[in-house]
Motif scaffolding. Structure first.
Motif, mmCIF file in Angstrom:
data_model
loop_
_atom_site.group_PDB
_atom_site.id
_atom_site.type_symbol
_atom_site.label_atom_id
_atom_site.label_comp_id
_atom_site.label_asym_id
_atom_site.label_seq_id
_atom_site.Cartn_x
_atom_site.Cartn_y
_atom_site.Cartn_z
ATOM 1 N N LEU A 244 -27.113 -8.778 22.282
ATOM 2 C CA LEU A 244 -27.651 -10.256 23.420
ATOM 3 C C LEU A 244 -29.363 -10.711 22.378
ATOM 4 C CD1 LEU A 244 -28.519 -12.318 25.503
ATOM 5 C CD2 LEU A 244 -30.206 -10.804 26.611
ATOM 6 N N TRP A 245 -30.007 -9.769 21.244
ATOM 7 C CA TRP A 245 -31.000 -9.883 20.963
ATOM 8 C C TRP A 245 -31.138 -10.397 19.601
ATOM 9 C CZ3 TRP A 245 -35.101 -12.625 23.236
ATOM 10 C CH2 TRP A 245 -35.188 -12.062 24.639
ATOM 11 N N GLU B 246 -18.691 -24.435 28.658
ATOM 12 C CA GLU B 246 -16.909 -23.723 28.745
ATOM 13 C C GLU B 246 -18.248 -22.766 29.780
ATOM 14 O OE1 GLU B 246 -14.261 -21.526 26.084
ATOM 15 O OE2 GLU B 246 -14.524 -22.392 25.280
ATOM 16 N N GLN B 247 -19.138 -22.192 28.746
ATOM 17 C CA GLN B 247 -19.352 -20.837 29.572
ATOM 18 C C GLN B 247 -20.100 -21.241 31.305
ATOM 19 O OE1 GLN B 247 -19.451 -18.044 28.142
ATOM 20 N NE2 GLN B 247 -19.275 -18.034 26.497
ATOM 21 N N HIS C 108 -25.862 -4.446 25.754
ATOM 22 C CA HIS C 108 -26.430 -5.638 25.749
ATOM 23 C C HIS C 108 -26.774 -5.991 25.263
ATOM 24 C CE1 HIS C 108 -27.946 -7.866 28.202
ATOM 25 N NE2 HIS C 108 -27.202 -9.182 28.727
ATOM 26 N N ARG D 51 -16.349 -20.800 33.848
ATOM 27 C CA ARG D 51 -16.259 -20.187 34.083
ATOM 28 C C ARG D 51 -16.926 -19.575 35.512
ATOM 29 N NH1 ARG D 51 -16.507 -15.977 30.863
ATOM 30 N NH2 ARG D 51 -14.915 -14.989 31.904
ATOM 31 N N THR E 164 -22.361 -12.965 32.396
ATOM 32 C CA THR E 164 -22.598 -13.169 30.749
ATOM 33 C C THR E 164 -23.956 -13.818 30.544
ATOM 34 O OG1 THR E 164 -20.493 -13.751 30.853
ATOM 35 C CG2 THR E 164 -21.796 -15.025 29.836
ATOM 36 N N THR E 165 -24.536 -13.631 30.152
ATOM 37 C CA THR E 165 -25.977 -14.235 29.684
ATOM 38 C C THR E 165 -25.957 -14.829 28.492
ATOM 39 O OG1 THR E 165 -27.546 -12.591 30.118
ATOM 40 C CG2 THR E 165 -28.289 -13.555 29.222
ATOM 41 N N CYS E 166 -26.508 -16.850 28.796
ATOM 42 C CA CYS E 166 -25.603 -17.763 27.485
ATOM 43 C C CYS E 166 -27.590 -18.464 26.756
ATOM 44 C CB CYS E 166 -25.321 -19.068 28.058
ATOM 45 S SG CYS E 166 -24.141 -19.017 28.780
ATOM 46 N N HIS E 167 -27.604 -18.874 25.970
ATOM 47 C CA HIS E 167 -29.534 -19.323 25.611
ATOM 48 C C HIS E 167 -28.867 -20.547 24.136
ATOM 49 C CE1 HIS E 167 -27.996 -16.938 22.389
ATOM 50 N NE2 HIS E 167 -27.183 -15.773 23.914
ATOM 51 N N ARG F 285 -33.420 -16.413 28.246
ATOM 52 C CA ARG F 285 -32.889 -14.670 28.345
ATOM 53 C C ARG F 285 -35.014 -14.477 28.543
ATOM 54 N NH1 ARG F 285 -30.805 -14.203 22.185
ATOM 55 N NH2 ARG F 285 -32.380 -16.251 21.546
ATOM 56 N N LYS G 206 -28.846 -20.430 21.286
ATOM 57 C CA LYS G 206 -27.392 -20.066 20.631
ATOM 58 C C LYS G 206 -26.166 -20.070 20.883
ATOM 59 C CE LYS G 206 -30.968 -19.442 17.196
ATOM 60 N NZ LYS G 206 -32.255 -19.316 17.828
ATOM 61 N N THR G 207 -26.144 -20.298 21.975
ATOM 62 C CA THR G 207 -24.628 -20.142 22.535
ATOM 63 C C THR G 207 -23.787 -21.806 22.675
ATOM 64 O OG1 THR G 207 -25.135 -19.145 24.466
ATOM 65 C CG2 THR G 207 -23.163 -20.148 24.768
ATOM 66 N N PRO G 208 -23.201 -21.457 21.825
ATOM 67 C CA PRO G 208 -22.577 -23.015 20.768
ATOM 68 C C PRO G 208 -21.665 -23.738 22.272
ATOM 69 C CG PRO G 208 -21.261 -21.125 19.526
ATOM 70 C CD PRO G 208 -22.016 -20.579 20.990
ATOM 71 N N ASP G 209 -21.084 -22.663 23.054
ATOM 72 C CA ASP G 209 -19.911 -23.561 24.264
ATOM 73 C C ASP G 209 -20.214 -23.492 25.695
ATOM 74 O OD1 ASP G 209 -19.876 -20.661 23.942
ATOM 75 O OD2 ASP G 209 -17.522 -20.396 24.258
ATOM 76 N N ASN H 212 -28.810 -12.247 19.388
ATOM 77 C CA ASN H 212 -27.793 -14.083 19.067
ATOM 78 C C ASN H 212 -26.606 -14.224 19.747
ATOM 79 O OD1 ASN H 212 -30.779 -14.898 19.285
ATOM 80 N ND2 ASN H 212 -30.799 -15.386 17.491
ATOM 81 N N THR I 259 -23.491 -14.511 22.677
ATOM 82 C CA THR I 259 -23.483 -14.356 23.557
ATOM 83 C C THR I 259 -22.779 -13.377 24.441
ATOM 84 O OG1 THR I 259 -23.398 -17.249 23.920
ATOM 85 C CG2 THR I 259 -22.600 -16.407 26.199
ATOM 86 N N VAL I 260 -23.589 -12.574 25.337
ATOM 87 C CA VAL I 260 -23.115 -11.560 25.964
ATOM 88 C C VAL I 260 -22.903 -11.180 27.452
ATOM 89 C CG1 VAL I 260 -23.477 -8.924 25.884
ATOM 90 C CG2 VAL I 260 -24.751 -10.210 24.237
ATOM 91 N N THR I 261 -21.967 -10.951 27.717
ATOM 92 C CA THR I 261 -20.809 -10.537 28.791
ATOM 93 C C THR I 261 -21.032 -9.219 28.833
ATOM 94 O OG1 THR I 261 -19.103 -12.205 28.756
ATOM 95 C CG2 THR I 261 -18.457 -10.992 30.731
ATOM 96 N N THR I 262 -21.091 -8.580 30.081
ATOM 97 C CA THR I 262 -20.910 -7.499 30.746
ATOM 98 C C THR I 262 -20.214 -6.670 31.082
ATOM 99 O OG1 THR I 262 -23.535 -6.898 29.491
ATOM 100 C CG2 THR I 262 -22.820 -5.404 31.271
ATOM 101 N N ARG J 18 -11.685 -12.719 25.379
ATOM 102 C CA ARG J 18 -12.388 -13.590 24.868
ATOM 103 C C ARG J 18 -13.560 -13.767 23.700
ATOM 104 N NH1 ARG J 18 -16.219 -15.202 28.472
ATOM 105 N NH2 ARG J 18 -16.329 -17.181 27.469
ATOM 106 N N GLY K 110 -24.364 -16.404 17.856
ATOM 107 C CA GLY K 110 -22.910 -17.286 18.241
ATOM 108 C C GLY K 110 -21.542 -17.549 18.393
#
Lengths: 303, 303
Positions: free
Chosen positions: B160-161, A178-179, B156, A182, A167-170, A147, A172-175, B163, B165-168, B182, B139
């Motif tokens: 996101l900030w 799996e993300q 969003h 997709r 989907t934005t991952c970073h 990000r 702190k994304t635990p999975d 922390n 994991t965000v899907t739009t 999900r 998380g």
């Protein structure tokens, strides 16, 4: 091209503070590309002893210089003094901010005003690479890892406003596996060597790797080699399209910088100086895009 | 509070163009809340015959008025003349932009500079509602439906900030039920009556509904009733927490506007006029937050 453009020359200035080896490398790639296609690119290096006020003063001076159409502040700033990079990138005139890092340009991009802003060159290049695959973005599941202001955040914006579900991952994304599994379209700007493994990927995914990492390699004279954030050997077995590192996103970023510098110069020049637009504009733009494609390595279809 | 704040009064101005019934309703809610907690709120209504230049001129005049600390341009602009809402919201001084809609504030928010910007009141209120649930955001999988400047896009950014994991998701998302399924945290700003069904939800999810839709209802004198974007009856069977419509996000948005107007006034006043910060600031801020909570309807635990 030189004949048509007599009396007209795009000007690009790269402002550097200090002397980081990686920055030097990136800057020389930009200067070389600019020279090849007729952009007048200059490099202004301030010493690492420069203060923030001195850097800001330089930015204001360059903002006022009519021969400079695009101004890049090379990050990170390598100074012994405290620096606020946001304050410095925000001082760049929005009209010359070809890196798209000022908050005015970021605000427009993030809210979907894409026609009225500069787009950072790396994500802009990623979108061009995705377009080259022929895979349509609208309605697809896109996953962005990272990000940052330069890669992840604007990449999210571009994919979203191209109508992907994003989907934005970073960190702190635990999975993460799996993300990633997709993603029809995956863009990685995480800064971690070979983090994304091939077995995480959805079969046939478009994989764009923005990472540049140095890992030890005894077989190399330098003692290291450059790899991306994606484990290329395994990922290329599963991806439909994948960009290599080095050679994928990096050169495309430079090409996008050339294109945007041309475009801003033309917009400025044609609006305020030249009597006509139309054909000349199209002619030069085509030339620029062709130049850009010279830097675009072919995306390899996966196994 | 009045005793401590003698000689100090936050000023808020709501600029309206035209006479939309829904806008009138929202504005009167803001003015009422402001009166309750001692904010000097004014309503300036330009006729629907106003031109864009006249609206811009009003914004500039208000920008220069030291008694106004916060300026809201009520959207949509209801004019018979062509209006560019971006141009008008961007004319609001960034220091008075308590709605956080200018591209400078949007740019900072979208790139994570949250401490240095105004956050739009609706998503800011949604975050406060989520905090009140006690569910930690970091998380978690968050899903936002909608990408508007006022709700979806800044929502969003905030998630996101924090922390997540965000899907739009949006109108071009083909598999909305699956995406929603999900979500640990779901925020909906889609503008479609009761679109999200209870059976789509993950068991125990936090559901924040920003929708305000009017649907026909013969049992009502008005012939209609107000519902959200979530089908409340079914969703409340499955959600861990859910906000009702009317009564959830709406009043919280107003409360957040009051808080930010107080805060900006204090920051401005304490920085430039008063000799000290510290205790007074904390005292007033606490009072404001307590006022805000008076508007916060209790979130109901699902079945």
């Amino acid at each position: 091209m030189r004949r048509v453009l007599s009396g007209f020359r795009p000007g690009l200035l790269v402002l550097q503070v200090g002397d980081r080896a990686d920055s030097n490398l990136y800057i020389s790639a930009k200067l070389r590309a600019a020279a090849q296609i007729g952009i007048d690119a200059k490099h202004l290096r301030l010493p690492s002893s420069a203060t923030q006020d001195q850097v800001l003063q330089s930015v204001l001076t360059i903002n006022a210089d009519p021969a400079v159409h695009g101004l890049i502040v090379q990050l990170p700033l390598d100074s012994v003094n405290p620096m606020d990079p946001e304050r410095i990138t925000n001082a760049v005139s929005p009209e010359k901010d070809v890196d798209g890092l000022s908050c005015i340009n970021a605000g427009k991009l993030s809210r979907g005003d894409l026609k009225d802003c500069f787009i950072p060159c790396t994500p802009n290049g990623c979108m061009e690479l995705i377009r080259q695959t022929g895979v349509s973005v609208a309605g697809k599941q896109a996953v962005v890892i990272g990000r940052s202001k330069i890669v992840g955040a604007p990449m999210h914006d571009l994919l979203l406003w191209s109508n992907a579900t994003v989907t934005t991952c970073h960190s702190k994304t635990p999975d993460l596996p799996e993300q990633v599994g997709r993603a029809d379209i995956l863009v990685v700007g995480a800064g971690r060597a070979e983090m994304v493994r091939g077995e995480w990927l959805k079969e046939g995914a478009v994989v764009i790797d923005c990472g540049i990492n140095h890992i030890p390699d005894e077989r190399k004279l330098s003692g290291h080699r450059v790899v991306g954030d994606v484990h290329f050997a395994s990922a290329s077995q599963r991806a439909g399209f994948i960009t290599p590192v080095p050679g994928g996103v990096g050169p495309m970023t430079v090409a996008m910088l050339m294109e945007v510098t041309f475009t801003v110069t033309l917009t400025f020049t044609l609006t305020f100086t030249l009597p006509c637009r139309g054909n000349l504009y199209l002619f030069v733009l085509q030339n620029t895009v062709q130049s850009a494609h010279r830097f675009l390595l072919k995306i390899q279809a996966g196994g």
